[in-house]
Write a protein that holds these residues in place. Structure first.
Motif, PDB file in Angstrom:
ATOM      1  N   GLU A   1      40.033  39.948  31.037  1.00  0.00           N
ATOM      2  CA  GLU A   1      40.018  41.063  30.086  1.00  0.00           C
ATOM      3  C   GLU A   1      38.595  41.544  29.800  1.00  0.00           C
ATOM      4  OE1 GLU A   1      40.461  40.327  25.546  1.00  0.00           O
ATOM      5  OE2 GLU A   1      41.425  38.581  26.466  1.00  0.00           O
TER       6      GLU A   1
ATOM      7  N   GLN B   1      37.480  43.585  32.798  1.00  0.00           N
ATOM      8  CA  GLN B   1      38.175  44.870  32.764  1.00  0.00           C
ATOM      9  C   GLN B   1      37.539  45.818  31.747  1.00  0.00           C
ATOM     10  OE1 GLN B   1      42.414  44.562  32.159  1.00  0.00           O
ATOM     11  NE2 GLN B   1      42.689  46.775  32.111  1.00  0.00           N
TER      12      GLN B   1
ATOM     13  N   GLU C   1      35.971  49.324  32.836  1.00  0.00           N
ATOM     14  CA  GLU C   1      36.514  50.564  32.279  1.00  0.00           C
ATOM     15  C   GLU C   1      35.455  51.375  31.547  1.00  0.00           C
ATOM     16  OE1 GLU C   1      39.934  49.345  30.003  1.00  0.00           O
ATOM     17  OE2 GLU C   1      41.167  49.099  31.807  1.00  0.00           O
TER      18      GLU C   1
END
Length: 169
Positions: free
Chosen positions: A87, A90, A94
């Motif tokens: 996470e 990510q 992003e």
């Protein structure tokens, strides 16, 4: 520069030292996630590990990653375990960050960390074996998380200069 540069790697690889140099030389802002976390929660990481456990620390770390990734023009030095959580990777990806893995040979890391008293995971007598086991467990995850692997065996000032040139910062 609007993109963030994220430095990841094993403890002792030079993320903070190189990150500070990069930030200064590129006029970007610098953030060490561990220091940010300690200030935000008003607790030392060693105390968090001892009182709340590693799982809670990792949750707090994820909150910090989310907050810092929302900012721009940052050089971010991650804690050694930050990019081990998918996470966190990510969130960095992003946000458009460039993730660089500062790769240092195991033997060099063992030497750098042999007398370290502040890292919670190393506070046992068989430190060299712990470092080797953690390194083997983590190395592929660092490589997988990164946009590019950087040979970090150069002195910090030369490495910062090389990163600036290679990424046209």
């Amino acid at each position: 520069m609007s993109k963030n540069i994220v430095l990841c790697g094993f403890m002792g690889c030079g993320k903070t030292s190189i990150g500070k140099l990069l930030a200064k030389q590129t006029k970007m802002n610098f953030c060490d996630t561990d220091i940010y976390l300690e200030k935000k929660y008003r607790m030392k990481i060693t105390a968090i590990f001892k009182q709340l456990g590693e799982q809670r620390f990792r949750e707090m770390e994820a909150e910090v990653v989310s907050e810092i990734s929302a900012k721009k023009n940052m050089v971010i030095a991650c804690g050694g375990g930050t990019v081990l959580r998918a996470e966190n990777v990510q969130i960095f990806q992003e946000s458009g960050a460039i993730i660089l893995f500062l790769d240092v040979p195991l033997e060099v890391l063992q030497e750098r960390l042999k007398n370290d008293k502040k890292r919670p995971l190393l506070q046992k007598p068989n430190r060299k074996e712990i470092i080797a086991a953690l390194y083997e467990e983590r190395i592929n995850q660092y490589k997988k998380a990164a946009n590019q692997n950087i040979d970090a065996s150069l002195p910090a000032d030369l490495l910062a200069k090389k990163i600036i040139e290679d990424f046209e910062l």
